[in-house]
Design a protein around this motif. Structure first.
Motif, short mmCIF file in Angstrom:
data_model
loop_
_atom_site.label_atom_id
_atom_site.label_comp_id
_atom_site.label_asym_id
_atom_site.label_seq_id
_atom_site.Cartn_x
_atom_site.Cartn_y
_atom_site.Cartn_z
N PRO B 129 57.91 21.89 61.10
CA PRO B 129 56.66 22.07 60.23
C PRO B 129 55.61 21.84 60.79
O PRO B 129 55.73 20.86 62.16
CB PRO B 129 56.91 21.69 58.90
CG PRO B 129 58.21 20.94 58.99
CD PRO B 129 58.81 20.73 60.23
N ALA B 130 54.35 21.93 60.41
CA ALA B 130 53.00 21.58 61.00
C ALA B 130 52.84 20.18 60.32
O ALA B 130 52.68 20.16 59.31
CB ALA B 130 51.95 22.30 60.38
N SER B 131 52.75 19.24 61.14
CA SER B 131 52.64 17.73 60.52
C SER B 131 51.31 17.70 59.85
O SER B 131 51.04 16.66 59.01
CB SER B 131 52.68 16.69 61.80
OG SER B 131 51.69 17.02 62.67
N SER B 132 50.43 18.67 60.21
CA SER B 132 48.76 18.45 59.59
C SER B 132 49.33 18.57 58.02
O SER B 132 48.27 18.50 57.30
CB SER B 132 47.91 19.53 59.85
OG SER B 132 48.40 20.80 59.95
N THR B 133 50.37 19.33 57.56
CA THR B 133 50.57 19.74 56.25
C THR B 133 51.29 18.58 55.41
O THR B 133 51.72 18.87 54.36
CB THR B 133 51.23 21.10 55.94
OG1 THR B 133 52.67 20.96 56.41
CG2 THR B 133 50.48 22.12 56.76
N TYR B 134 51.91 17.72 56.19
CA TYR B 134 52.45 16.82 55.54
C TYR B 134 51.85 15.95 54.28
O TYR B 134 50.79 15.67 54.66
CB TYR B 134 53.00 15.65 56.69
CG TYR B 134 54.12 16.16 57.75
CD1 TYR B 134 54.86 17.28 57.21
CD2 TYR B 134 54.36 15.58 58.76
CE1 TYR B 134 55.69 17.95 58.16
CE2 TYR B 134 55.10 16.00 59.64
CZ TYR B 134 55.96 17.15 59.31
OH TYR B 134 56.71 17.55 60.22
N PRO B 135 52.61 15.84 53.23
CA PRO B 135 51.74 15.23 52.02
C PRO B 135 51.56 13.71 52.00
O PRO B 135 52.21 13.11 51.29
CB PRO B 135 52.58 15.65 50.87
CG PRO B 135 53.98 15.70 51.55
CD PRO B 135 53.89 16.05 52.89
N THR B 136 50.87 13.23 53.34
CA THR B 136 50.76 11.67 53.40
C THR B 136 50.32 11.15 52.01
O THR B 136 50.49 10.14 51.58
CB THR B 136 50.03 11.42 54.55
OG1 THR B 136 48.83 12.11 54.56
CG2 THR B 136 50.94 11.75 55.74
N ARG B 137 48.94 11.77 51.75
CA ARG B 137 48.21 11.05 50.58
C ARG B 137 49.10 11.09 49.17
O ARG B 137 49.29 9.94 48.81
CB ARG B 137 46.94 11.70 50.32
CG ARG B 137 46.08 10.87 49.61
CD ARG B 137 44.57 11.53 49.88
NE ARG B 137 44.77 13.08 49.27
CZ ARG B 137 44.53 13.59 48.55
NH1 ARG B 137 44.52 12.69 47.31
NH2 ARG B 137 44.58 14.94 47.79
N GLU B 138 49.47 12.04 48.89
CA GLU B 138 50.40 12.18 47.73
C GLU B 138 51.68 11.52 47.52
O GLU B 138 51.81 10.90 46.51
CB GLU B 138 50.81 13.70 47.23
CG GLU B 138 49.47 14.78 46.96
CD GLU B 138 48.77 15.18 48.51
OE1 GLU B 138 49.38 14.70 49.39
OE2 GLU B 138 48.19 16.11 48.26
N LEU B 139 52.05 11.20 48.89
CA LEU B 139 53.31 10.61 48.86
C LEU B 139 53.09 9.18 48.83
O LEU B 139 54.05 8.25 48.33
CB LEU B 139 54.27 10.80 50.33
CG LEU B 139 55.56 10.75 50.37
CD1 LEU B 139 56.53 11.21 49.30
CD2 LEU B 139 56.05 10.79 51.88
N GLN B 140 52.23 8.79 49.51
CA GLN B 140 51.68 7.35 49.52
C GLN B 140 51.40 6.87 48.18
O GLN B 140 51.91 5.69 47.45
CB GLN B 140 50.49 7.13 50.26
CG GLN B 140 49.96 5.77 50.22
CD GLN B 140 48.81 5.60 51.12
OE1 GLN B 140 48.44 6.33 51.96
NE2 GLN B 140 47.78 4.74 50.42
N GLN B 141 50.90 7.79 47.25
CA GLN B 141 50.49 7.42 45.96
C GLN B 141 51.85 7.22 45.13
O GLN B 141 52.15 6.34 44.25
CB GLN B 141 49.76 8.68 45.26
CG GLN B 141 48.13 8.40 45.62
CD GLN B 141 47.29 9.87 45.40
OE1 GLN B 141 47.99 10.58 44.84
NE2 GLN B 141 46.13 9.68 45.68
N ALA B 142 52.74 8.24 45.50
CA ALA B 142 53.96 8.32 44.64
C ALA B 142 54.87 6.93 44.99
O ALA B 142 55.32 6.36 44.15
CB ALA B 142 54.83 9.52 44.76
N LEU B 143 54.70 6.86 46.36
CA LEU B 143 55.51 5.51 46.93
C LEU B 143 55.02 4.16 46.24
O LEU B 143 55.85 3.37 45.49
CB LEU B 143 55.48 5.39 48.32
CG LEU B 143 56.51 6.31 49.08
CD1 LEU B 143 56.11 6.51 50.40
CD2 LEU B 143 57.98 6.04 49.04
N SER B 144 53.95 3.88 46.02
CA SER B 144 53.19 3.11 45.41
C SER B 144 53.45 2.77 43.79
O SER B 144 53.98 1.67 43.53
CB SER B 144 51.67 2.96 45.53
OG SER B 144 51.25 3.05 46.90
#
Lengths: 499, 499
Positions: B129-144
């Motif tokens: 996939p396009a790495s620009s679409t990876y949900p880094t922010r949402e995932l970071q929030q979810a992980l925290s």
């Protein structure tokens, strides 16, 4: 010798000394027999106190990397050198053995896992760490940092992220193993490490030897891969060499699976002389050693036995470790270290299993390690688990005096031998009904056993819970003897079967 | 006969010849009594010495696969076919023992993965996939959030975290599949899903059918598990049913592996009528269907074909999906959905593979899904990938008009057929040397192919990069025709071999 010491670093100076000298040994700059500067000299050259230098040397000595002789000085140990010797290529036997017929029947490993899942259960059944020690804050920080690069969510190298392998390499050195990051393969915990090794290095019909009792996962895996497991008895000194030798001649094993340090389930360690004998047998009978060292870093009483890999001169040891016991199981990260001949087939097996481990988790763990959190974590958990182990020793003495049990110097479990008149299955089942989970001994054997056992894990409970749980077991033992028939009837009618 | 020989491989040419002919016998392309080309002919056709070809034939003769008669020639032996299963297994076993064989064995999947890793490479080789679409922010929030509970780092249920299975269930419904969370098993991506399914549901010697071209992972896995893959040709409508029917009668397959929706590598989808026929054949011939639907959610042109599982009335479809393509590969999370008969053995295979997937990652993904981020993510990536796919269509029309190519309505790849006079290996190699990575067609076939292909993946590059990369391929095609000999020589001398 000139070391680069940083007085403003969070790492204490004595540890910086130890780390830098260790690195010099690892890279082959310092070889076996090399004399280190005197404590006085090094202290003078770097403007340090002698105590600081002495502490650094002491750490190296504990790890078996240097040896001190009164009046002569401190020298790089012989065995430290074996680390940098390139591994010899092993020409392997192709023993033609009848295909395996061993079947596990009931999935006792699942039973163990399920037992720990029951709510309100005070369970000693699973060898799990104390969740209070999980590095949630540090890991959260590391994850947030790592997620600033979207490619943390991409595919990465099959062998594992370079930055993690670079952190694992010095950790192996703490176990006396000098392997470069290139010799390391990241795996999803030790279970995958074993799976990958069996996939890559054995073929259906091969015989593998393992000490017994043994981690149940190996038996299930062997069955899954069509391998035959031959059990080698063990005693207080670990796997018995005489029986092993006989089995080698009789079965021409492809490999020997062993947990030589703080063995699961007994907690015992292999006698160093036996380790030497095992390595010699591997050369003589041309087999590989699959060394599972997941408990090696959890040592509570002074000197820690070196792993076989640290003394492996012929490149026959495939070393498996994991962060599941020493840090947190939910990371699902471990590592294999193996010579170049074996790394390619191991990586191929890893790839066909699940391609890669999560790049995100690998990078976060790498950062956690690089920031130096792991050393203090280990210090903390060692103190905690020692206390819990001692609480369990005391409770066993008090409440189960008619049982025999091992006295491990590390790891997470104690192996209890039930009195002869106690039926293991009934006892463990009733214990569960009374709210105390234990792992029944039979789970750790391929064949039915004449004596009953149970494995008690102490890592995840506070001393008072341990005392309380073992007291329930003691009461059960007494009740069992008094009302044996009654209990059996009750167990049979219970509305809460232990599946 | 056209063999694909690699002069830069560590495997000697005579062995490559033997291996490829053995493979042709194994897969049933060459049957007993077939006459092999004369030594002279094969040597001439491939620019080899006769001694090389003779050595290859001699090896096959030693293995009892061919027989030579003076004056008549060399023939596939009668017993070669009856032996084909055990022989194939023995061959696999040998390679599992001998690292040298492994390394030189055609690990084309590794090659694909490595190609993507080369720096400065504009690579269309990997379906990522396009790495620009990876949900880094949402995932970071979810992980925290998830890390506020330390037990997120504990062991969890083998089947997967309940909260994740509860989120996956409604996602399956979007693909027309009604399965409760209890029918779902979480896996480390689709690769582990396939591995687990083969471990649990097939045994060594079983035959599995798969459309070809096919995802290379399935061939490596089948080899690892001692399974025989029989290739079923496909066309624009997917797997060809007539050939499938013949193969069912001839081989009595244990299961059929298929990617019916946005197939990898072609991007094509199975005609719905053929899907019905496939389900009927599964009932009639009593085999299982392993449906790999990792691209099913990546649809760009209106109506999306339903998966087989949505029409499965007999419970024979084991459905595999993953978040690697639709969200991010670094999560290493996917799911299987299967009837109750199959779930227990699948979970047992998962357990012996690596116990569980990371509880932390599972919970974070579950939270991400519960918060509803996935729907908008899918909307976004569908628009993005449609644009990229269309850019690649346009570039192919412009720069590679002499090539044929598929026009997928979803997924991440386009399958390009090279003109007949172009040697696939040389072309793809030269493309890589010019900085454009492509996956060579041969990686997706078990047998050597008469025509050259390449798979181009468009997900991870912007339209202008796609245009630029395909232009390089077009220039290469023109140059190739102009200076063929020169190019071959240059490729042979290159200091940057594609390993």
């Amino acid at each position: 010798m000139k070391l680069l010491l940083d007085r403003h670093s969070d790492t204490p100076l004595y540890r910086q000394i130890a780390e830098q000298i260790r690195e010099l040994i690892r890279t082959g700059v310092l070889t076996a027999g090399c004399r280190l500067p005197t404590v006085r000299r090094l202290a003078l050259d770097h403007g340090l106190t002698r105590l600081t230098v002495q502490s650094g040397y002491a750490e190296l000595q504990t790890q078996g990397l240097v040896e001190s002789y009164v009046g002569r000085g401190t020298f790089v140990a012989e065995r430290a050198q074996t680390m940098s010797i390139p591994t010899a290529r092993a020409a392997l036997s192709r023993s033609a053995v009848d295909p395996a017929t061993w079947r596990s029947g009931s999935s006792l490993l699942s039973e163990l896992v399920r037992m720990g899942e029951q709510p309100q259960m005070l369970s000693f059944a699973q060898a799990i760490p104390a969740s209070s020690t999980y590095p949630t804050r540090e890991l959260q920080q590391a994850l947030s940092r790592v997620l600033q690069h979207p490619d943390a969510l991409d595919y990465g190298p099959i062998q594992g992220e370079a930055e993690l392998r670079e952190q694992v390499s010095p950790l192996l050195l703490e176990r006396g193993i000098a392997e470069s990051p290139e010799a390391i393969l990241i795996s999803a915990g030790a279970q995958q490490g074993i799976d990958v090794a069996l996939r890559a290095l054995a073929k259906p019909g091969d015989v593998i030897l393992a000490e017994q009792p043994v981690y149940p996962g190996i038996m299930e895996l062997a069955a899954a891969h069509g391998l035959r497991v031959v059990a080698i008895p063990m005693d207080e000194g670990g796997m018995r060499v005489q029986e092993l030798e006989v089995a080698c001649s009789a079965h021409r094993p492809r490999l020997v699976y062993t947990v030589p340090t703080f063995h699961n389930p007994t907690g015992l360690s292999l006698d160093p002389d036996r380790g030497e004998a095992l390595l010699a047998l591997a050369r003589e009978h041309d087999f590989l050693l699959l060394e599972d060292d997941v408990y090696g870093l959890l040592a509570y009483d002074g000197e820690v036995p070196l792993p076989l890999k640290a003394r492996d001169q012929s490149g026959r040891v495939i070393y498996i470790t994991s962060f599941s016991k020493s840090l947190a199981p939910g990371l699902r990260l471990g590592a294999l270290a193996a010579g170049p001949d074996w790394l390619a087939p191991l990586a191929a097996a890893k790839q066909s299993s699940d391609l890669i481990c999560s790049s995100l988790m690998q990078r976060a763990l790498a950062l956690y390690l690089r920031r130096g959190h792991f050393a203090s974590h280990l210090q903390e958990v060692r103190i905690l688990y020692r206390e819990r182990r001692d609480a369990m020793f005391k409770a066993l003495d008090t409440y189960l005096p008619s049982c025999g049990y091992t006295r491990p110097r590390g790891g997470l479990s104690i192996w209890v031998t039930l009195p002869e008149d106690i039926d293991e299955y009934d006892f463990c089942r009733e214990a569960t009904l009374r709210g105390v989970g234990v792992a029944r001994g039979q789970a750790f054997f391929a064949q039915p056993q004449p004596h009953g056992h149970m494995r008690l894990c102490f890592g995840s409970h506070a001393p008072d819970q341990i005392e309380q749980g073992v007291r329930v077991l003691g009461e059960l033992l007494q009740d069992y003897r008094r009302h044996r028939t009654l209990l059996l009837a009750r167990a049979g009618l219970s509305a809460h079967p232990l599946v």
